[in-house]
Write a protein that holds these residues in place. Structure first.
Motif, PDB file in Angstrom:
ATOM      1  N   ALA A 302      65.528  77.749  46.975  1.00  0.00           N
ATOM      2  CA  ALA A 302      64.903  76.521  46.895  1.00  0.00           C
ATOM      3  C   ALA A 302      63.606  76.210  45.733  1.00  0.00           C
ATOM      4  CB  ALA A 302      64.673  75.996  48.294  1.00  0.00           C
ATOM      5  N   LEU A 303      62.732  77.199  46.148  1.00  0.00           N
ATOM      6  CA  LEU A 303      61.537  77.306  45.207  1.00  0.00           C
ATOM      7  C   LEU A 303      62.094  77.598  43.967  1.00  0.00           C
ATOM      8  CD1 LEU A 303      58.808  79.044  47.569  1.00  0.00           C
ATOM      9  CD2 LEU A 303      59.201  76.558  47.053  1.00  0.00           C
ATOM     10  N   SER A 304      62.846  78.437  43.666  1.00  0.00           N
ATOM     11  CA  SER A 304      63.320  78.788  42.202  1.00  0.00           C
ATOM     12  C   SER A 304      63.905  77.694  41.688  1.00  0.00           C
ATOM     13  CB  SER A 304      64.284  79.736  42.370  1.00  0.00           C
ATOM     14  OG  SER A 304      64.495  80.213  40.959  1.00  0.00           O
ATOM     15  N   VAL A 305      64.759  76.809  42.234  1.00  0.00           N
ATOM     16  CA  VAL A 305      65.428  75.498  41.749  1.00  0.00           C
ATOM     17  C   VAL A 305      64.373  74.660  41.464  1.00  0.00           C
ATOM     18  CG1 VAL A 305      67.277  73.667  42.095  1.00  0.00           C
ATOM     19  CG2 VAL A 305      67.619  76.137  42.671  1.00  0.00           C
ATOM     20  N   ALA A 306      63.636  74.208  42.251  1.00  0.00           N
ATOM     21  CA  ALA A 306      62.392  73.111  42.134  1.00  0.00           C
ATOM     22  C   ALA A 306      61.560  73.643  40.924  1.00  0.00           C
ATOM     23  CB  ALA A 306      61.599  73.172  43.510  1.00  0.00           C
ATOM     24  N   GLY A 307      61.303  75.028  40.912  1.00  0.00           N
ATOM     25  CA  GLY A 307      60.521  75.382  39.702  1.00  0.00           C
ATOM     26  C   GLY A 307      61.064  75.273  38.340  1.00  0.00           C
ATOM     27  N   SER A 308      62.383  75.505  38.312  1.00  0.00           N
ATOM     28  CA  SER A 308      62.971  75.383  37.193  1.00  0.00           C
ATOM     29  C   SER A 308      63.427  73.755  36.545  1.00  0.00           C
ATOM     30  CB  SER A 308      64.532  75.788  37.073  1.00  0.00           C
ATOM     31  OG  SER A 308      65.273  75.157  37.969  1.00  0.00           O
ATOM     32  N   ARG A 309      63.263  72.911  37.580  1.00  0.00           N
ATOM     33  CA  ARG A 309      63.368  71.451  37.384  1.00  0.00           C
ATOM     34  C   ARG A 309      61.946  70.744  37.121  1.00  0.00           C
ATOM     35  NH1 ARG A 309      65.220  67.842  39.924  1.00  0.00           N
ATOM     36  NH2 ARG A 309      66.343  66.819  38.091  1.00  0.00           N
ATOM     37  N   HIS A 310      60.846  71.441  37.461  1.00  0.00           N
ATOM     38  CA  HIS A 310      59.508  70.747  37.255  1.00  0.00           C
ATOM     39  C   HIS A 310      59.398  70.033  36.072  1.00  0.00           C
ATOM     40  CE1 HIS A 310      58.268  74.254  34.882  1.00  0.00           C
ATOM     41  NE2 HIS A 310      57.071  73.598  34.540  1.00  0.00           N
ATOM     42  N   ALA A 311      59.895  70.336  34.937  1.00  0.00           N
ATOM     43  CA  ALA A 311      59.436  69.575  33.880  1.00  0.00           C
ATOM     44  C   ALA A 311      60.578  68.344  33.416  1.00  0.00           C
ATOM     45  CB  ALA A 311      59.403  70.682  32.528  1.00  0.00           C
ATOM     46  N   VAL A 312      61.639  68.589  34.415  1.00  0.00           N
ATOM     47  CA  VAL A 312      62.640  67.529  34.266  1.00  0.00           C
ATOM     48  C   VAL A 312      62.459  66.097  34.762  1.00  0.00           C
ATOM     49  CG1 VAL A 312      65.088  66.953  34.192  1.00  0.00           C
ATOM     50  CG2 VAL A 312      64.279  69.235  34.186  1.00  0.00           C
ATOM     51  N   PRO A 313      62.322  65.204  33.656  1.00  0.00           N
ATOM     52  CA  PRO A 313      61.657  63.865  34.158  1.00  0.00           C
ATOM     53  C   PRO A 313      62.519  62.918  34.942  1.00  0.00           C
ATOM     54  CG  PRO A 313      62.129  63.738  31.933  1.00  0.00           C
ATOM     55  CD  PRO A 313      62.509  64.920  32.289  1.00  0.00           C
ATOM     56  N   TYR A 314      63.754  63.284  35.153  1.00  0.00           N
ATOM     57  CA  TYR A 314      64.723  62.439  35.839  1.00  0.00           C
ATOM     58  C   TYR A 314      65.457  62.921  36.773  1.00  0.00           C
ATOM     59  CZ  TYR A 314      66.687  64.418  31.332  1.00  0.00           C
ATOM     60  OH  TYR A 314      67.405  65.197  30.565  1.00  0.00           O
ATOM     61  N   PRO A 315      66.330  62.217  37.607  1.00  0.00           N
ATOM     62  CA  PRO A 315      66.998  62.792  38.774  1.00  0.00           C
ATOM     63  C   PRO A 315      68.061  63.790  38.215  1.00  0.00           C
ATOM     64  CG  PRO A 315      67.034  60.446  38.882  1.00  0.00           C
ATOM     65  CD  PRO A 315      66.326  60.960  37.703  1.00  0.00           C
ATOM     66  N   SER A 316      68.446  64.716  39.199  1.00  0.00           N
ATOM     67  CA  SER A 316      69.541  65.846  39.003  1.00  0.00           C
ATOM     68  C   SER A 316      70.902  65.159  38.365  1.00  0.00           C
ATOM     69  CB  SER A 316      69.595  66.516  40.415  1.00  0.00           C
ATOM     70  OG  SER A 316      70.250  65.866  41.370  1.00  0.00           O
ATOM     71  N   PHE A 317      71.283  64.082  39.101  1.00  0.00           N
ATOM     72  CA  PHE A 317      72.745  63.678  38.560  1.00  0.00           C
ATOM     73  C   PHE A 317      72.565  63.190  37.071  1.00  0.00           C
ATOM     74  CE2 PHE A 317      70.672  59.457  39.626  1.00  0.00           C
ATOM     75  CZ  PHE A 317      70.915  58.675  38.986  1.00  0.00           C
ATOM     76  N   VAL A 318      71.345  62.658  36.388  1.00  0.00           N
ATOM     77  CA  VAL A 318      71.321  62.391  35.062  1.00  0.00           C
ATOM     78  C   VAL A 318      71.497  63.404  34.294  1.00  0.00           C
ATOM     79  CG1 VAL A 318      69.871  61.287  33.338  1.00  0.00           C
ATOM     80  CG2 VAL A 318      69.998  60.190  35.489  1.00  0.00           C
ATOM     81  N   GLU A 319      70.717  64.545  34.687  1.00  0.00           N
ATOM     82  CA  GLU A 319      70.696  65.836  34.208  1.00  0.00           C
ATOM     83  C   GLU A 319      72.271  66.586  34.103  1.00  0.00           C
ATOM     84  OE1 GLU A 319      68.630  70.301  34.843  1.00  0.00           O
ATOM     85  OE2 GLU A 319      68.710  68.837  36.500  1.00  0.00           O
ATOM     86  N   VAL A 320      72.852  66.409  35.062  1.00  0.00           N
ATOM     87  CA  VAL A 320      74.225  66.926  35.237  1.00  0.00           C
ATOM     88  C   VAL A 320      75.318  66.320  34.362  1.00  0.00           C
ATOM     89  CG1 VAL A 320      76.454  67.155  36.692  1.00  0.00           C
ATOM     90  CG2 VAL A 320      74.164  67.954  37.581  1.00  0.00           C
ATOM     91  N   ILE A 321      74.964  64.817  34.598  1.00  0.00           N
ATOM     92  CA  ILE A 321      75.812  63.793  33.502  1.00  0.00           C
ATOM     93  C   ILE A 321      75.813  64.369  31.934  1.00  0.00           C
ATOM     94  CG2 ILE A 321      76.468  61.748  32.609  1.00  0.00           C
ATOM     95  CD1 ILE A 321      76.082  60.972  35.701  1.00  0.00           C
ATOM     96  N   LEU A 322      74.538  64.360  31.707  1.00  0.00           N
ATOM     97  CA  LEU A 322      74.026  64.713  30.273  1.00  0.00           C
ATOM     98  C   LEU A 322      74.490  66.051  29.688  1.00  0.00           C
ATOM     99  CD1 LEU A 322      72.393  64.061  27.790  1.00  0.00           C
ATOM    100  CD2 LEU A 322      70.436  65.211  28.746  1.00  0.00           C
TER     101      LEU A 322
END
Length: 438
Positions: A302-322
């Motif tokens: 969970a910490l590894s996933v959160a760390g990899s997403r710390h610079a992503v400015p929008y929710p996870s579903f936007v990231e997935v769709i993109l």
């Protein structure tokens, strides 16, 4: 009906075209007129079967007997049939108040090529060609049974494409055969070019997602399905055969299963079902677990996933769709680009875009892994038409996961399962797993 009337009526119906040839041959006591389209008729065969014998056989009665006994010559039936056969490449012969049809159709694509869509390491490598007689010959060689029936029909109000229906009269289900014939007679289309066009006509609504017929380029798969009692359609000009009826089990089967040992074949089949489940659920599970249920992960993960997403400015579903849209564009580009540059362009483009998107903070590194794994899992599915349907299905489950999290993933799987249960292929339940041949 006089030969002059038939000739004039045919000339009136067929407009004068650049490739229409009307040739008159004269010899002692003989007169022959031949009409054909030089672009779709083989003039070399015409020279061999007609022109040389016309000048070599001096007796008109002997030449008439030659025409009547030749296997490529048919007798006159009707004016409508005459016009249709002329447009299809036959030559029309007018000789001694008689009308004949000489089969000199030009077969431009009759070479047997290697398979390109359904590749196996072991087993036969030859595929169908675009020539209907060649394809029937490939099946006859592999299925030398007197019970193999071949019926012909035409589909397309303009194209009038020749379609052959093949089945084993001893093994076919008569009710299914009647349904298939009724279905083909009800198809309304102007230009029919390939059996794949039937995919959208198998349901009255024309909105079915999963294909209920199978399209294959392999003669070995075709004859195994004939032996299993299925019905085959061969379309003139198409290097693919259509198999009916078809269920989910058929869509997931590969010819590699029977060319390997029993346990290896079962292992490969299991891998395909794992890939099917993975490509449908993986993007949705990522959104559900990251945004709604991160407690499912171990703390370190969970910490590894959160760390990899710390610079992503929008929710996870936007990231997935993109990323999914980017992957769909790359997959389509790999199909459309020329073969010489297609693999290189898409591979380099995917690497550069993925790395640049990660460094720019648009997507996380774990998202690159998720999308790549989902795409690879989709490629494991052996039948391309079914893999395209799976590519679309994952967006439905992804949409539910955006609103309902892990519950939405489970709900989407149940809805998808219920939808597949409602489908049938010419009376056969789509989710039947009764043990049959491929």
């Amino acid at each position: 009906m006089s030969i002059h009337h038939v000739k004039e009526a045919l000339k009136a119906k067929i407009p004068k075209a650049e490739d229409l040839v009307i040739k008159e041959l004269q010899a002692t006591g003989k007169h022959l007129e031949v009409m054909y389209f030089k672009t779709i008729s083989d003039e070399a065969q015409l020279q061999t079967y007609l022109i040389k014998p016309f000048y070599e056989i001096s007796d008109p009665d002997q030449f008439l007997a030659y025409l009547q006994s030749h296997p490529k010559v048919k007798s006159f039936e009707s004016e409508e049939k005459l016009q249709e056969e002329l447009i299809r490449g036959m030559s029309i012969l007018f000789f001694q108040e008689k009308v004949f049809l000489l089969d000199v159709k030009l077969e431009k694509n009759n070479a047997v090529s290697d398979t390109s869509a359904e590749i196996t390491i072991l087993g036969p490598q030859s595929g169908f060609s675009e020539s209907l007689p060649t394809n029937i010959g490939l099946i006859r060689q592999r299925y030398p049974e007197e019970t193999l029936m071949i019926e012909s029909t035409n589909i397309g109000s303009i194209s009038k494409t020749a379609v052959n229906i093949l089945y084993d009269s001893k093994k076919v289900d008569k009710d299914v055969l009647k349904q298939v014939k009724d279905f083909l007679s009800a198809v309304e289309i102007e230009m029919f070019q390939s059996g794949e066009q039937l995919l959208d006509f198998t349901k009255k609504s024309h909105r079915v997602l999963f294909p209920t017929i199978m399209v294959t380029e392999r003669p070995d798969r075709t004859v195994i399905n004939i032996a299993a009692g299925k019905i085959i359609l061969l379309v003139s000009g198409s290097p693919f055969a259509v198999l009916m009826p078809t269920v989910l089990k058929d869509q997931m089967a590969s010819m590699a299963d029977i060319y390997q040992t029993y346990w290896i074949g079962k292992f490969l089949l299991l891998l395909r079902y794992i890939g099917l489940f993975t490509t449908i659920t993986l993007p949705a599970l990522y959104v559900a677990l990251v945004s709604y249920n991160p407690e499912v992960f171990r703390v370190q993960l969970a910490l590894s996933v959160a760390g990899s997403r710390h610079a992503v400015p929008y929710p996870s579903f936007v990231e997935v769709i993109l990323m999914l849209i980017m992957m769909e564009l790359l997959m389509e580009a790999s199909i459309r680009l020329p073969k010489a540059i297609g693999p290189t362009a898409t591979t380099v483009g995917g690497l550069i875009l993925g790395q640049a998107a990660t460094e720019a903070g648009l997507v996380s590194t774990i998202m690159i892994i998720i999308v790549s794994l989902g795409a690879i899992s989709n490629f494991v599915i052996p039948i391309s038409t079914f893999s395209f349907a799976i590519r679309v299905s994952k967006y439905f489950i992804l949409l539910l996961s955006i609103f309902y999290g892990l519950v939405g993933v489970i709900l989407g799987l149940f809805i998808l399962l219920a939808y597949m249960v409602s489908l049938d292929s010419f009376g056969k339940p789509y989710l039947t797993f009764r043990e049959e041949k491929i």
